[in-house]
Write an enzyme that holds these catalytic residues in place. Structure first.
Site, PDB file in Angstrom:
ATOM      1  CG  ASN A  24      -0.261  -0.142   2.563  1.00 47.90           C
ATOM      2  OD1 ASN A  24       0.808  -0.335   2.658  1.00 47.90           O
ATOM      3  ND2 ASN A  24      -1.031   0.728   3.544  1.00 47.90           N
ATOM      4  CD  GLU A  78       4.615  -0.235  13.097  1.00 45.87           C
ATOM      5  OE1 GLU A  78       3.284  -0.093  13.531  1.00 45.87           O
ATOM      6  OE2 GLU A  78       5.423   0.263  13.849  1.00 45.87           O
ATOM      7  CB  CYS A 133      -2.124   0.290   8.456  1.00 44.86           C
ATOM      8  SG  CYS A 133      -0.522   1.249   8.676  1.00 44.86           S
ATOM      9  CD  GLU A 151       8.189   0.682  10.634  1.00 48.55           C
ATOM     10  OE1 GLU A 151       9.304   0.341   9.906  1.00 48.55           O
ATOM     11  OE2 GLU A 151       7.024   0.763  10.442  1.00 48.55           O
TER      12      GLU A 151
END
Ligand code: UN1
Length: 480
Positions: A152, A249, A283, A461
């Site tokens: 994505n 993630e 997400c 991250e």
């Protein structure tokens, strides 16, 4: 524009893999083959990991200026070529051209940011509790990282994992997502063009078996994964079993609370952006709209009206506002959840019907579902498409409780003009990121990114937090 690319693995600075059994179709026009792809397996992973291991000593011991310069040059090249690479991204993934170009520029900015971070890695110097002893901490490169990246954000996420890994002296094997290897290859090629030594960054294209081989490889020191919660749990189990570092993630079911005191136009714009742009395939998308009684009906009406005017179409058409889903499976998932929500008693206010446009593609109509309750599946499971549902609440406290009531906790937003509620929400939302008067999606690249509960696992991250995962700390004691 409609050329079919012939993709390769990148191992030890060379393009390898002449056999190309895989085909990537353009989601906006499925008659078009964007790229033919090799399908790697454990042999390619072994070769890539060996190359990364061999390249590690020289890369980790190089001056940080060397690493910084490569990332900076690659970042500049990405920014210069944002149109061409963004076009490829949009052809391959389906997000609109503006989104594809924007994401490419974001990847360029990420590389440039970590070019600076390469020079800023530092430790601490402390007095020991014992007289005459000094203590220092250092951050050192870890070794070889396996990066498993999603479709994505086919260039931004490979960049945001690879850039810190490389900046701090690690070497990398990347496994791009099945639908989007061409965009990932563009990044790998540009880093090599910018002067990356051979073996420092390798890429193996393939299916889940490639990711699994990286997770299980005894010479891979750490794995950074972005993808679904189910796959992520397996990645973590495999990595932990052999005590490799792991960072995950995963999904979200991100709430956006709209309180009675919100500015209506602003709330509608925020929901539109957070829930539907990038085809809802983020997400961080706002998939649960938790709306207070006094504004609920006006909000639903205004949002539905805007949704009705959104133009769904081919990614490269400049008038398109919402591109197609990345794949047939993703499109079907959206429609399946619309059916599930309808079956649970949800009311489809707009969208939900299958779309057939002039060009054959995986289009999904932006869909708003009302009259849902917090315990329905539509409010518990990630759809990953342009589908959002509203939950009506009476009070802020009720909204907060529902916002916190899923197994995910990535991003959480509130639209309000009340400072009191905004501040309370920032403190009490069980999410890694909170957004006040902003969409839940759309984040900066120089600050930490990550969630709570089943959304994330391991170190954060991006930004200054990236060093926590991509270096280890050594503590040195010296007596004079
Ligand atoms: C964003 O919202 O700007 O896969 C980034 C995802 C996230 C990135 C979202 N890891 O959607």
């Amino acid at each position: 524009m409609t050329d079919t690319l012939e993709l390769s693995h990148w191992i030890d600075g060379e393009k390898v893999g002449a056999d190309r059994p895989g085909e990537g179709l353009n989601p906006s026009d499925t008659r078009e083959v964007v790229a033919r792809q090799p399908q790697g397996g454990s042999a390619e992973v072994d070769a890539a990991v060996a190359a990364a291991r061999a390249a590690f000593p020289a890369w980790s011991e190089a001056s940080p200026e060397v690493r910084s310069d490569v990332l900076d040059r690659a970042g500049m090249l990405l920014l210069e070529r944002r149109e061409a690479i963004g076009t490829l991204l949009s052809r391959e993934e389906g997000k609109t051209l503006a989104e594809g170009i924007g994401e490419t520029a974001r990847a360029g900015r990420i590389l440039k940011y970590f070019a600076g971070e390469a020079l800023r890695l530092h430790g601490q110097n402390l007095a020991s509790v014992r007289p005459g002893v000094e203590v220092q901490t250092y951050r050192q490169a870890v070794g070889v990282f396996g990066l498993i990246t999603p479709w994505n954000f086919p260039i931004a996420i490979p960049a945001w994992k690879a850039a810190p890994a490389l900046a701090f002296g690690n070497t990398v094997v990347i496994k791009p997502a099945g639908p989007t290897p061409a965009t990932a290859e563009a990044l790998v090629a540009i880093l090599h063009e910018a002067g990356l030594p051979k073996g420092v960054l390798n890429m193996v294209i393939g299916r889940g078996n490639v990711g699994q081989a990286l997770v299980d490889h005894p010479d891979v020191d750490g794995v950074s994964f972005t993808g679904s919660q189910g796959v992520g749990a397996g990645v973590a189990a495999g990595a932990v079993a052999r005590q490799a570092r792991v960072q995950l993630e995963m999904g979200g079911k991100n709430p956006l609370i709209v309180l009675d005191d919100a500015d209506l136009d602003r709330a509608v714009q925020i929901a539109l952006d957070g829930s539907y742009f990038a085809t809802g395939q983020r997400c961080t998308a706002s998939s649960r709209l938790i709306v207070q009684d006094g504004i609920h009906d006006r909000f639903v009406e205004a949002l539905a009206e805007r949704l009705g005017t959104l133009k769904v179409g081919p990614a490269l058409d400049p008038t398109t506002q919402v591109g197609p889903a990345v794949s047939e499976a993703q499109m079907e998932t959206s429609y399946r959840y619309v059916d599930i929500a309808r079956g649970e008693g949800g009311r489809i206010v707009t969208g939900g019907e299958r779309l057939s446009l002039e060009t054959p593609g995986w289009y999904v109509q932006p869909t708003l579902i009302c009259d849902t309750s917090a315990d329905m599946r539509i409010n518990a499971e990630e759809v990953f498409g342009p589908v959002a549902s509203t939950i009506r609440v009476r009070t802020y406290e009720e909204a907060l409780q529902i916002a916190n009531g899923t197994e995910f906790g990535l991003s959480a937003g509130i639209v309000t003009s009340s400072l009191k509620h905004a501040r309370d929400f920032q403190r009490r939302a069980r999410a890694g990121m909170t957004m006040v008067n902003l969409p839940t999606a759309g984040v900066d690249y120089h600050v930490p990114f990550g969630g709570t509960k089943k959304s994330s696992y391991g170190a954060r991250e991006q930004g200054f937090a990236a060093a926590d995962f991509f270096t280890w700390t050594k503590t040195s004691y010296t007596a004079s």
